[in-house]
Design a protein around this motif. Structure first.
Motif, PDB file in Angstrom:
ATOM      1  N   LYS A   4       0.837  -1.211   0.000  1.00 54.04           N
ATOM      2  CA  LYS A   4       0.000   0.000   0.000  1.00 54.04           C
ATOM      3  C   LYS A   4       0.869   1.258   0.000  1.00 54.04           C
ATOM      4  CE  LYS A   4      -3.939  -2.127   2.301  1.00 54.04           C
ATOM      5  NZ  LYS A   4      -4.709  -2.232   3.546  1.00 54.04           N
ATOM      6  N   ALA A   5       1.964   1.215   0.755  1.00 55.77           N
ATOM      7  CA  ALA A   5       2.875   2.363   0.809  1.00 55.77           C
ATOM      8  C   ALA A   5       3.484   2.617  -0.570  1.00 55.77           C
ATOM      9  CB  ALA A   5       3.975   2.117   1.841  1.00 55.77           C
ATOM     10  N   GLU A   6       3.836   1.544  -1.266  1.00 57.68           N
ATOM     11  CA  GLU A   6       4.412   1.706  -2.607  1.00 57.68           C
ATOM     12  C   GLU A   6       3.393   2.295  -3.582  1.00 57.68           C
ATOM     13  OE1 GLU A   6       5.970  -2.228  -3.273  1.00 57.68           O
ATOM     14  OE2 GLU A   6       7.926  -1.681  -2.415  1.00 57.68           O
ATOM     15  N   MET A   7       2.115   1.901  -3.440  1.00 54.02           N
ATOM     16  CA  MET A   7       1.072   2.490  -4.295  1.00 54.02           C
ATOM     17  C   MET A   7       0.924   3.979  -3.983  1.00 54.02           C
ATOM     18  SD  MET A   7      -1.860  -0.439  -4.842  1.00 54.02           S
ATOM     19  CE  MET A   7      -2.448  -0.392  -3.173  1.00 54.02           C
ATOM     20  N   SER A   8       0.968   4.325  -2.705  1.00 58.45           N
ATOM     21  CA  SER A   8       0.887   5.738  -2.317  1.00 58.45           C
ATOM     22  C   SER A   8       2.079   6.514  -2.859  1.00 58.45           C
ATOM     23  CB  SER A   8       0.839   5.880  -0.799  1.00 58.45           C
ATOM     24  OG  SER A   8      -0.359   5.370  -0.283  1.00 58.45           O
ATOM     25  N   LEU A   9       3.277   5.912  -2.803  1.00 58.01           N
ATOM     26  CA  LEU A   9       4.463   6.561  -3.363  1.00 58.01           C
ATOM     27  C   LEU A   9       4.285   6.826  -4.857  1.00 58.01           C
ATOM     28  CD1 LEU A   9       7.560   4.815  -1.732  1.00 58.01           C
ATOM     29  CD2 LEU A   9       6.940   7.221  -1.579  1.00 58.01           C
ATOM     30  N   ASN A  10       3.715   5.856  -5.568  1.00 56.49           N
ATOM     31  CA  ASN A  10       3.485   6.035  -7.000  1.00 56.49           C
ATOM     32  C   ASN A  10       2.535   7.201  -7.272  1.00 56.49           C
ATOM     33  OD1 ASN A  10       5.203   3.957  -7.754  1.00 56.49           O
ATOM     34  ND2 ASN A  10       3.574   2.422  -7.751  1.00 56.49           N
ATOM     35  N   ASN A  11       1.482   7.312  -6.457  1.00 63.34           N
ATOM     36  CA  ASN A  11       0.531   8.427  -6.622  1.00 63.34           C
ATOM     37  C   ASN A  11       1.201   9.770  -6.332  1.00 63.34           C
ATOM     38  OD1 ASN A  11      -1.581   6.732  -7.358  1.00 63.34           O
ATOM     39  ND2 ASN A  11      -2.253   6.475  -5.243  1.00 63.34           N
ATOM     40  N   ILE A  12       1.993   9.819  -5.283  1.00 59.76           N
ATOM     41  CA  ILE A  12       2.702  11.052  -4.927  1.00 59.76           C
ATOM     42  C   ILE A  12       3.709  11.388  -6.022  1.00 59.76           C
ATOM     43  CG2 ILE A  12       4.369  12.059  -3.305  1.00 59.76           C
ATOM     44  CD1 ILE A  12       2.851  10.475  -1.077  1.00 59.76           C
ATOM     45  N   GLN A  13       4.407  10.378  -6.511  1.00 56.24           N
ATOM     46  CA  GLN A  13       5.383  10.581  -7.582  1.00 56.24           C
ATOM     47  C   GLN A  13       4.707  11.197  -8.803  1.00 56.24           C
ATOM     48  OE1 GLN A  13       7.884   7.161  -8.486  1.00 56.24           O
ATOM     49  NE2 GLN A  13       7.713   7.607 -10.675  1.00 56.24           N
ATOM     50  N   ARG A  14       3.564  10.663  -9.188  1.00 57.39           N
ATOM     51  CA  ARG A  14       2.818  11.186 -10.343  1.00 57.39           C
ATOM     52  C   ARG A  14       2.468  12.660 -10.129  1.00 57.39           C
ATOM     53  NH1 ARG A  14      -1.620   8.372  -9.955  1.00 57.39           N
ATOM     54  NH2 ARG A  14      -0.547   6.463 -10.514  1.00 57.39           N
ATOM     55  N   THR A  15       1.956  12.974  -8.954  1.00 61.51           N
ATOM     56  CA  THR A  15       1.562  14.356  -8.642  1.00 61.51           C
ATOM     57  C   THR A  15       2.757  15.299  -8.701  1.00 61.51           C
ATOM     58  OG1 THR A  15      -0.232  13.566  -7.220  1.00 61.51           O
ATOM     59  CG2 THR A  15       0.518  15.834  -6.875  1.00 61.51           C
ATOM     60  N   LEU A  16       3.867  14.877  -8.100  1.00 59.07           N
ATOM     61  CA  LEU A  16       5.051  15.739  -8.062  1.00 59.07           C
ATOM     62  C   LEU A  16       5.682  15.915  -9.443  1.00 59.07           C
ATOM     63  CD1 LEU A  16       6.741  14.474  -4.766  1.00 59.07           C
ATOM     64  CD2 LEU A  16       5.397  16.559  -5.100  1.00 59.07           C
ATOM     65  N   LEU A  17       5.685  14.857 -10.246  1.00 58.75           N
ATOM     66  CA  LEU A  17       6.268  14.977 -11.583  1.00 58.75           C
ATOM     67  C   LEU A  17       5.424  15.859 -12.494  1.00 58.75           C
ATOM     68  CD1 LEU A  17       7.691  11.387 -12.144  1.00 58.75           C
ATOM     69  CD2 LEU A  17       8.974  13.503 -11.706  1.00 58.75           C
ATOM     70  N   ILE A  18       4.123  15.853 -12.298  1.00 57.57           N
ATOM     71  CA  ILE A  18       3.248  16.773 -13.050  1.00 57.57           C
ATOM     72  C   ILE A  18       3.603  18.211 -12.686  1.00 57.57           C
ATOM     73  CG2 ILE A  18       0.867  17.609 -13.260  1.00 57.57           C
ATOM     74  CD1 ILE A  18       0.008  14.613 -13.089  1.00 57.57           C
ATOM     75  N   MET A  19       3.832  18.454 -11.392  1.00 53.08           N
ATOM     76  CA  MET A  19       4.246  19.792 -10.956  1.00 53.08           C
ATOM     77  C   MET A  19       5.612  20.145 -11.543  1.00 53.08           C
ATOM     78  SD  MET A  19       3.134  19.650  -6.941  1.00 53.08           S
ATOM     79  CE  MET A  19       3.768  21.261  -6.556  1.00 53.08           C
ATOM     80  N   ALA A  20       6.521  19.161 -11.562  1.00 58.25           N
ATOM     81  CA  ALA A  20       7.882  19.386 -12.049  1.00 58.25           C
ATOM     82  C   ALA A  20       7.919  19.719 -13.540  1.00 58.25           C
ATOM     83  CB  ALA A  20       8.745  18.161 -11.752  1.00 58.25           C
ATOM     84  N   GLU A  21       6.919  19.299 -14.280  1.00 57.19           N
ATOM     85  CA  GLU A  21       6.871  19.563 -15.719  1.00 57.19           C
ATOM     86  C   GLU A  21       6.915  21.058 -16.026  1.00 57.19           C
ATOM     87  OE1 GLU A  21       3.413  17.485 -17.131  1.00 57.19           O
ATOM     88  OE2 GLU A  21       4.499  15.581 -17.288  1.00 57.19           O
ATOM     89  N   GLU A  22       6.448  21.864 -15.090  1.00 57.68           N
ATOM     90  CA  GLU A  22       6.487  23.314 -15.286  1.00 57.68           C
ATOM     91  C   GLU A  22       7.915  23.854 -15.323  1.00 57.68           C
ATOM     92  OE1 GLU A  22       3.757  25.674 -12.941  1.00 57.68           O
ATOM     93  OE2 GLU A  22       2.379  23.970 -12.792  1.00 57.68           O
ATOM     94  N   GLU A  23       8.856  23.092 -14.778  1.00 57.67           N
ATOM     95  CA  GLU A  23      10.272  23.482 -14.778  1.00 57.67           C
ATOM     96  C   GLU A  23      10.984  23.047 -16.058  1.00 57.67           C
ATOM     97  OE1 GLU A  23      12.163  25.322 -12.439  1.00 57.67           O
ATOM     98  OE2 GLU A  23      10.126  25.792 -11.773  1.00 57.67           O
ATOM     99  N   GLY A  24      10.330  22.218 -16.860  1.00 58.39           N
ATOM    100  CA  GLY A  24      10.905  21.790 -18.136  1.00 58.39           C
ATOM    101  C   GLY A  24      11.261  20.320 -18.165  1.00 58.39           C
ATOM    102  N   ASP A  25      11.481  19.830 -19.393  1.00 58.26           N
ATOM    103  CA  ASP A  25      11.770  18.410 -19.610  1.00 58.26           C
ATOM    104  C   ASP A  25      13.073  17.984 -18.958  1.00 58.26           C
ATOM    105  OD1 ASP A  25       9.445  18.105 -21.044  1.00 58.26           O
ATOM    106  OD2 ASP A  25      10.406  18.336 -23.010  1.00 58.26           O
ATOM    107  N   GLU A  26      14.072  18.827 -19.010  1.00 56.33           N
ATOM    108  CA  GLU A  26      15.377  18.486 -18.439  1.00 56.33           C
ATOM    109  C   GLU A  26      15.263  18.245 -16.927  1.00 56.33           C
ATOM    110  OE1 GLU A  26      19.578  20.730 -18.192  1.00 56.33           O
ATOM    111  OE2 GLU A  26      18.683  20.705 -20.209  1.00 56.33           O
TER     112      GLU A  26
END
Length: 175
Positions: free
Chosen positions: A59-81
């Protein structure tokens, strides 16, 4: 023992910190969820054969995956690199590589407490016979762990733990 999920957690914690420094507002609940995930991973590491802890880690790993998705969407504003940099770290972690180390701390916290139980720790002035503490622990239905001669951790239901600690109160006065 280092787990891929532990490294994933560390990377996401660093990403949260970096995004916060860049002025992004981290969605409410992510930081507290990260704390719960860390505790779950630590509990699993303590007893990797326990069925409840295995399910908790999944369950913790599934939560990590959800958090990862959310944070990477936010990170996209900083650019692909920027996103690629973090994705590379996450890939390394999933391959079992150590990307980050946990910060060394002189403080000791009870992060590996068994799930569903209240935990307390006693630091005695002088070592005492283990039998005295074990007797009180058994009488009150507590799980007991001796970290060293003067540090004892107790785990159990809150009321039982409180009563057991009161019973052991006289140990604090011994010189």
């Amino acid at each position: 023992m280092s787990l891929p999920s532990e490294q994933n957690w560390l990377i996401l914690q660093h990403l949260i910190s970096d995004l916060t420094k860049k002025g992004y507002e981290i969605p409410k609940g992510i930081n507290s969820e990260m704390g719960i995930i860390r505790s779950t991973i630590s509990s699993y590491k303590r007893d990797p054969s326990h069925p409840e802890l295995i399910n908790g880690l999944a369950k913790a790993e599934m939560s990590l995956n959800n958090i990862q998705r959310t944070l990477l969407i936010m990170a996209e504003e900083e650019g692909d690199e920027y996103v690629d940099q973090w994705m590379d770290m996450l890939k390394k972690a999933m391959q079992g590589e150590k990307v980050f180390e946990f910060a060394k701390s002189r403080s000791r916290f009870l992060i590996n407490a068994p799930p569903g139980l209240t935990t307390g720790r006693i630091n005695l002035r002088t070592p005492l016979a283990e039998e005295r503490v074990q007797e009180i622990a058994e009488w009150n239905g507590l799980i007991i762990e001796f970290n060293d001669d003067v540090t004892v951790e107790l785990h159990g239901d809150k009321e039982d733990l409180q009563f057991g600690l009161k019973e052991m109160g006289s140990f604090f006065l011994e010189e």
